[in-house]
Design a protein around this motif. Structure first.
Motif, PDB file in Angstrom:
ATOM      1  N   GLU A  86       0.812  -1.222   0.000  1.00  0.00           N
ATOM      2  CA  GLU A  86       0.000   0.000   0.000  1.00  0.00           C
ATOM      3  C   GLU A  86       0.843   1.267   0.000  1.00  0.00           C
ATOM      4  N   LEU A  87       1.906   1.328   0.782  1.00  0.00           N
ATOM      5  CA  LEU A  87       2.736   2.532   0.818  1.00  0.00           C
ATOM      6  C   LEU A  87       3.322   2.827  -0.561  1.00  0.00           C
ATOM      7  N   ALA A  88       3.831   1.821  -1.239  1.00  0.00           N
ATOM      8  CA  ALA A  88       4.373   2.024  -2.593  1.00  0.00           C
ATOM      9  C   ALA A  88       3.267   2.440  -3.554  1.00  0.00           C
ATOM     10  N   TYR A  89       2.098   1.832  -3.432  1.00  0.00           N
ATOM     11  CA  TYR A  89       0.949   2.219  -4.247  1.00  0.00           C
ATOM     12  C   TYR A  89       0.660   3.697  -4.086  1.00  0.00           C
ATOM     13  N   ARG A  90       0.610   4.155  -2.834  1.00  0.00           N
ATOM     14  CA  ARG A  90       0.310   5.579  -2.573  1.00  0.00           C
ATOM     15  C   ARG A  90       1.391   6.489  -3.154  1.00  0.00           C
ATOM     16  N   GLU A  91       2.642   6.079  -3.028  1.00  0.00           N
ATOM     17  CA  GLU A  91       3.753   6.871  -3.592  1.00  0.00           C
ATOM     18  C   GLU A  91       3.661   6.936  -5.108  1.00  0.00           C
ATOM     19  N   ILE A  92       3.363   5.815  -5.736  1.00  0.00           N
ATOM     20  CA  ILE A  92       3.245   5.793  -7.203  1.00  0.00           C
ATOM     21  C   ILE A  92       2.114   6.695  -7.650  1.00  0.00           C
ATOM     22  N   SER A  94       0.707   9.224  -6.020  1.00  0.00           N
ATOM     23  CA  SER A  94       0.969  10.638  -5.715  1.00  0.00           C
ATOM     24  C   SER A  94       1.990  11.229  -6.675  1.00  0.00           C
ATOM     25  N   SER A  95       2.843  10.410  -7.278  1.00  0.00           N
ATOM     26  CA  SER A  95       3.845  10.930  -8.215  1.00  0.00           C
ATOM     27  C   SER A  95       3.243  11.300  -9.575  1.00  0.00           C
TER      28      SER A  95
END
Length: 97
Positions: A86-92, A94-95
């Protein structure tokens, strides 16, 4: 560690020897562990796939070798998906701007 979802079906040979499947799963857990990875969860499933596993490995090459070793055993065929937590999903997301 990278997370992967493995979708698996028994081959005809694997189905004929299904009673040995728990032993093969134990051997696969050990094998992946020796390669620096681990099984996070494993499920017997109903539907399109016979089994689903969530596994971790140090990198794509390690998991590719593991999947090829499983296939070479002749008991299962698999499809593997790289999974983003989930954290990587959110970072992707948001980018995207």
């Amino acid at each position: 560690m990278t997370t992967y979802i493995m979708l698996m079906n028994w081959t005809e040979h694997g189905a004929k020897n299904v009673r040995d499947s728990p032993k093969r799963l134990d051997a696969a857990r050990k094998q992946l562990g020796e390669m620096g990875g681990s099984f996070k969860s494993f499920y017997l499933t109903m539907g399109e796939f016979d089994m689903v596993a969530v596994v971790e490995a140090p990198d794509d090459a390690v998991l590719a070798r593991f999947a090829l070793m499983l296939a070479a055993g002749g008991n299962i065929r698999s499809q593997t998906m790289k999974a983003f937590p989930e954290l990587a999903y959110r970072e992707i997301i948001s980018s995207l701007g």
